[in-house]
Design an enzyme around this catalytic site. Structure first.
Site, mmCIF file in Angstrom:
data_model
loop_
_atom_site.group_PDB
_atom_site.id
_atom_site.type_symbol
_atom_site.label_atom_id
_atom_site.label_comp_id
_atom_site.label_asym_id
_atom_site.label_seq_id
_atom_site.Cartn_x
_atom_site.Cartn_y
_atom_site.Cartn_z
ATOM 1 N N ASP A 64 111.895 -63.103 77.614
ATOM 2 C CA ASP A 64 111.213 -62.452 78.733
ATOM 3 C C ASP A 64 112.215 -61.878 79.730
ATOM 4 O OD1 ASP A 64 108.836 -61.630 79.761
ATOM 5 O OD2 ASP A 64 108.365 -63.480 80.806
ATOM 6 N N ASP B 252 102.201 -64.881 78.359
ATOM 7 C CA ASP B 252 102.336 -65.767 79.516
ATOM 8 C C ASP B 252 101.267 -66.849 79.534
ATOM 9 O OD1 ASP B 252 104.461 -64.222 80.423
ATOM 10 O OD2 ASP B 252 103.125 -62.831 81.447
#
Length: 538
Positions: free
Chosen positions: A384, A437
């Site tokens: 990420d 997420d």
């Protein structure tokens, strides 16, 4: 059914590639043109409402310059000024027309932006609008060798099409008035509250479903052992039926595959490629919605016979009558969303399909122990950060942000997102969160509840409550960081992983369960003693 499962795993990897929280940027930074005295404004988006002959017309959006007067943040404080066309059009020399507080409209080119602004200020203009020579916006900066940069009027760039429209009205002798202001985003928008509740609620539902399934499988396994049935040989197959357990190698491989998907999306981003993603999303959404509806309806006695009766369907294998009954509705729902996904309320359908997909994924895909969960989340954490921040050094822009927004595709972002319109934001737009997420930390949270139930731990003595709280706090910190950064996209896992994984590891070590969590992933259960007698013995 194995084909369906493989397709689902493929969609899981694709969906989990997007780990990103965002609201559209309104403040833009530029390291190429650093701030210096006289040139220290932020590049902010500017609203330019127009009035033609006293009638309100189109509201354009421009970008403020690095130099000049700071704009008002509220519309009621912004002056309504007459717009005048520069003569000469480039405003590189003193205008022939007399100005007295008007906003002057000039073309880009032939001299620097600061030179145009100085000429306009000396002529008596209250602000200058500069028309770009392209349809997109451009950041107006000070040249390196310029010294006369103390400018007392606002300078705003407009895209070419907006400037051409205003110029057309002015040449036709219409009276054009404009306002210039740059409203600030609210510190917290209601959309972010609802998005937080959606993400937390999705993991909560998926965790309880996963834990309930694991407990039912464990009870069935114990019954087989107590009965001394020959079926105990296949108990692992019974227990893992329909479940995909991740191992350490696949956790590491996820980062490689997800990165390849992301690069492919970045390079091939176009209208047709978004259409492909929409089709894949609909396939996953239909399967997810169908699975969730069947599970919910099966809780009612009147639907149980249909849920327990099966028919063999080519390609799909044994399918319950209840599944066949709800499938047309799920397919119709996904098709209607895909056709009307550009309407203002289509986000509702997208979120319903997305939540159903995520819940089903967290039911099917599982981490067997804390070791695999740690490797998976650590890799996702680095993934990420790399694709949101570090990728800017190689690609000159954030790959994750470009893909999530659907740049160059003509679409309002990719479908693998949960999103809610920002209700009290003057700039509008959406607050979004990537499936990754929710899915990736959700795998660890669901694991914690499965462990608690199998270990017969209560809520306070277990790990689920703390893992769930840690996830909620991590996501909350993500939104706080998002607002502090003026809407710049943030890698949500940067905040979620340390909270969730750190809490789990710390509690496990303090309670002495870390070895069991790390290796076995479930408490040790004593099997009943079974005596086998040889054939023919008395």
């Amino acid at each position: 059914m194995n084909i369906c499962k493989n397709m689902y795993v493929f969609i899981v990897v694709l969906a989990s590639s997007f780990c990103f929280g965002s609201a559209s940027d309104i403040v833009h930074q530029d390291d190429v043109a650093p701030k210096r005295p006289g040139c220290e404004n932020n590049f902010v988006l500017v609203k330019v409402p127009t009035y033609i002959n006293g009638v309100e017309d189109i509201e354009y959006v421009g970008v403020g310059a690095r130099f000049g007067l700071t704009l008002e943040s509220k519309e009621k404080h912004a002056n309504l000024s007459i717009l005048a066309l520069a003569d000469p059009p480039d405003c590189c020399s003193k205008p022939r027309n007399k100005l007295s507080g008007e906003v002057i409209l000039a073309h880009r080119g032939n001299c620097s932006f600061t030179a145009k602004a100085n000429v306009a200020e000396d002529a008596g203009a209250s602000a200058i609008l500069i028309i770009n020579n392209r349809t997109e916006l451009f950041k107006m900066v000070c040249e390196v060798n310029e010294t006369d940069v103390k400018i007392g009027i606002a300078a705003v760039m407009l895209p070419q099409d907006a400037g051409a429209s205003l110029e057309k009205y002015l040449t036709s002798r219409s009276t054009v008035k404009v306002q210039l202001y740059s409203p600030r985003r609210p510190v917290v928008d209601v959309a972010e509250v609802f998005l937080w509740l959606m993400a937390v609620g999705t993991i909560l539902c998926a965790s309880y479903w996963s834990a309930w399934s694991a407990r039912e499988a464990a009870i069935e396994q114990d019954k087989l052992l107590k009965d001394g049935s020959d079926e105990f040989i296949d108990m692992d197959g019974v227990r893992s039926s329909g479940i995909v357990n991740i191992n350490t190698a696949s956790a590491i491989l996820f980062v490689v595959i997800a990165s390849c998907f992301l690069i492919m999306l970045y390079k091939l981003m176009s209208y047709w490629f978004i259409e492909v993603l929409v089709v894949l999303f609909c396939i996953g959404g239909v399967e997810g919605l169908q699975t969730c509806l069947v599970a919910i309806l099966s809780c009612f006695r009147c639907f149980q016979p249909a849920g327990e009766s099966f028919i063999k369907v080519p390609f799909f294998g044994a399918v319950s009558y209840l599944t066949l009954a709800v499938s047309p509705f799920c397919i119709a729902f996904a098709v209607v969303w895909a056709v009307f996904r550009r309407v203002s309320f289509a986000w509702i359908g997208q979120d319903i399909l997305g939540i159903a997909l995520i819940i089903t994924v967290l039911q099917i895909v599982r981490v067997p122990n804390l070791k695999v969960g740690t490797v998976l989340l650590s890799c996702a954490f680095l993934y990420d950060i790399f694709w949101v921040f570090v990728s800017k050094w190689w690609f000159k822009e954030s790959v994750m942000i470009v893909v999530a927004r659907g740049d160059k595709s003509g679409e309002d972002g990719i479908p693998m997102l949960l999103k809610i319109p920002r209700m009290f934001d003057p700039w509008g737009g959406y607050s979004i969160i990537g499936f990754g997420d929710i899915i990736l930390p959700g795998l660890l949270v669901a694991f914690s509840l499965r462990y608690d139930w199998l270990a017969k731990k209560n809520l306070r003595a277990g790990y689920f409550l703390w893992a769930m709280t840690a996830y909620g706090l991590g996501l909350l910190i993500t939104y706080l960081a998002l607002n502090m950064m003026d809407g710049h996209g943030q890698p949500a896992l940067l905040y979620i992983v340390p909270f969730t994984l750190g809490t789990f590891l710390t509690l496990g070590r303090q309670r002495g369960d870390l070895k069991t969590l790390w290796t076995m992933g479930e408490p040790e259960r004593h099997c009943p003693h079974i005596q086998f007698q040889p054939p023919g013995s008395q």
